[in-house]
Design a protein around this motif. Structure first.
Motif, PDB file in Angstrom:
ATOM      1  N   ARG A  44     -16.178   0.505  -8.633  1.00  0.00           N
ATOM      2  CA  ARG A  44     -15.924  -0.913  -8.393  1.00  0.00           C
ATOM      3  C   ARG A  44     -16.474  -1.749  -9.547  1.00  0.00           C
ATOM      4  NH1 ARG A  44     -17.104  -2.898  -2.342  1.00  0.00           N
ATOM      5  NH2 ARG A  44     -19.271  -2.361  -2.798  1.00  0.00           N
ATOM      6  N   VAL A  45     -15.810  -2.858  -9.788  1.00  0.00           N
ATOM      7  CA  VAL A  45     -16.212  -3.794 -10.838  1.00  0.00           C
ATOM      8  C   VAL A  45     -16.764  -5.044 -10.162  1.00  0.00           C
ATOM      9  CG1 VAL A  45     -15.412  -5.163 -12.798  1.00  0.00           C
ATOM     10  CG2 VAL A  45     -14.454  -2.876 -12.386  1.00  0.00           C
ATOM     11  N   GLY A  97     -27.930 -11.339  -4.403  1.00  0.00           N
ATOM     12  CA  GLY A  97     -26.947 -12.408  -4.509  1.00  0.00           C
ATOM     13  C   GLY A  97     -25.614 -11.979  -3.926  1.00  0.00           C
ATOM     14  N   ARG A  98     -24.543 -12.547  -4.460  1.00  0.00           N
ATOM     15  CA  ARG A  98     -23.183 -12.209  -4.044  1.00  0.00           C
ATOM     16  C   ARG A  98     -22.328 -11.926  -5.269  1.00  0.00           C
ATOM     17  NH1 ARG A  98     -21.007 -16.354   0.671  1.00  0.00           N
ATOM     18  NH2 ARG A  98     -22.227 -15.495   2.399  1.00  0.00           N
ATOM     19  N   ALA A  99     -21.228 -11.216  -5.044  1.00  0.00           N
ATOM     20  CA  ALA A  99     -20.309 -10.935  -6.145  1.00  0.00           C
ATOM     21  C   ALA A  99     -18.898 -10.757  -5.621  1.00  0.00           C
ATOM     22  CB  ALA A  99     -20.738  -9.670  -6.887  1.00  0.00           C
ATOM     23  N   SER A 100     -17.929 -11.076  -6.465  1.00  0.00           N
ATOM     24  CA  SER A 100     -16.548 -10.672  -6.222  1.00  0.00           C
ATOM     25  C   SER A 100     -16.405  -9.259  -6.768  1.00  0.00           C
ATOM     26  CB  SER A 100     -15.572 -11.604  -6.951  1.00  0.00           C
ATOM     27  OG  SER A 100     -15.608 -12.903  -6.416  1.00  0.00           O
ATOM     28  N   VAL A 101     -15.750  -8.388  -6.021  1.00  0.00           N
ATOM     29  CA  VAL A 101     -15.585  -7.007  -6.470  1.00  0.00           C
ATOM     30  C   VAL A 101     -14.109  -6.623  -6.446  1.00  0.00           C
ATOM     31  CG1 VAL A 101     -17.875  -6.299  -5.698  1.00  0.00           C
ATOM     32  CG2 VAL A 101     -15.924  -6.022  -4.170  1.00  0.00           C
ATOM     33  N   MET A 102     -13.778  -5.684  -7.327  1.00  0.00           N
ATOM     34  CA  MET A 102     -12.416  -5.172  -7.417  1.00  0.00           C
ATOM     35  C   MET A 102     -12.489  -3.678  -7.694  1.00  0.00           C
ATOM     36  SD  MET A 102      -9.404  -6.157 -10.179  1.00  0.00           S
ATOM     37  CE  MET A 102      -9.391  -7.886  -9.726  1.00  0.00           C
ATOM     38  N   ALA A 103     -11.589  -2.922  -7.110  1.00  0.00           N
ATOM     39  CA  ALA A 103     -11.530  -1.489  -7.387  1.00  0.00           C
ATOM     40  C   ALA A 103     -11.245  -1.276  -8.871  1.00  0.00           C
ATOM     41  CB  ALA A 103     -10.447  -0.830  -6.545  1.00  0.00           C
ATOM     42  N   ALA A 104     -11.912  -0.284  -9.456  1.00  0.00           N
ATOM     43  CA  ALA A 104     -11.785  -0.048 -10.893  1.00  0.00           C
ATOM     44  C   ALA A 104     -10.343   0.257 -11.295  1.00  0.00           C
ATOM     45  CB  ALA A 104     -12.707   1.094 -11.308  1.00  0.00           C
TER      46      ALA A 104
END
Length: 241
Positions: A44-45, A97-104
């Protein structure tokens, strides 16, 4: 919290941003959470909204030292995802904290379809490499107080004046003994620049902290501003999606 809270995503043209957003989800980042281990593929990114992600080199004697810091102005895992590479170091959450994530694999596909998205990720990778190189030079030649003030300045830029951390953790990130951190923190507190109690650090006078920081603080900030001019960000911000 909208995905545009990540300053890098917020720089995308609106049409590109709209293409990217459906593939993002928001996750909580817990302190000390491991996001990548050495020689493992990135799944994940992460595009942080808040908090800090640290890239850490682990040493044979059990010690460690931070080589790179990623906050809401950056991304972790994009360069590895683009080339299907493994992580070479331990990567963990330093400040929750928080983050937006996207599959690599999804990021790799989108980058192939959206040249401006790929270009933005590549530009950030250039900045991050420069940050790591500057950190290596800093760790080799600058004294602990100057390095500490540089680190506090960077943290202040990314998360503000209040930090939750133990002296043991801070010493580990700096690659020094806890006694050295205690001495420097005591001197900064005596000078009225910070307050520290029971794992809570508050920066009182950031301007004086920056005056005591080594040149690397300004160099890293200058690198980022050259790669990502403020005017460019103002023209493309979109926090509502």
């Amino acid at each position: 919290m909208p995905h545009g809270s990540n300053l890098l995503l917020g720089r995308l043209a609106l049409a590109t941003f709209a293409r990217v957003v459906p593939h993002l989800s928001v996750v909580e980042l817990s302190a000390a959470e491991v996001l990548a281990e050495p020689h493992r593929h990135i799944q994940r990114v992460y595009f942080p909204h808040s908090g800090i992600i640290s890239c850490v080199v682990e040493l044979a004697d059990g010690g460690m030292i931070e080589t790179g810091m990623i906050g809401n102005d950056g991304v972790f895992g994009a360069s590895q995802a683009l080339d299907d590479k493994v992580s070479l170091n331990l990567v963990a959450v330093q400040i929750a904290g928080r983050a937006s994530v996207m599959a690599a694999d999804r990021l790799r596909t989108l980058a192939g379809e959206l040249p401006d998205f790929k270009a933005l990720l590549t530009k950030y990778e250039q900045f991050f490499v420069a940050q790591v190189q500057q950190t290596a030079a800093c760790n080799a030649v600058h004294d602990i107080e100057a390095r500490t003030c540089k680190w506090l300045s960077r943290m202040h830029d990314l998360v503000g004046a209040d930090l939750l951390m133990t002296q043991e953790f801070f010493a580990g990130m700096m690659g020094v003994r806890r006694t050295s951190v205690t001495t420097v923190a005591g001197a900064l507190q005596a000078a009225g620049l910070i307050s520290y109690s029971r794992g809570r650090l508050h920066v009182i006078d950031i301007e004086q902290i920056r005056k005591r920081a080594c040149e690397c603080d300004d160099v890293v900030r200058s690198h980022y501003q050259q790669m990502f001019p403020p005017a460019e960000a103002d023209a493309s911000r979109h926090r509502c999606i």
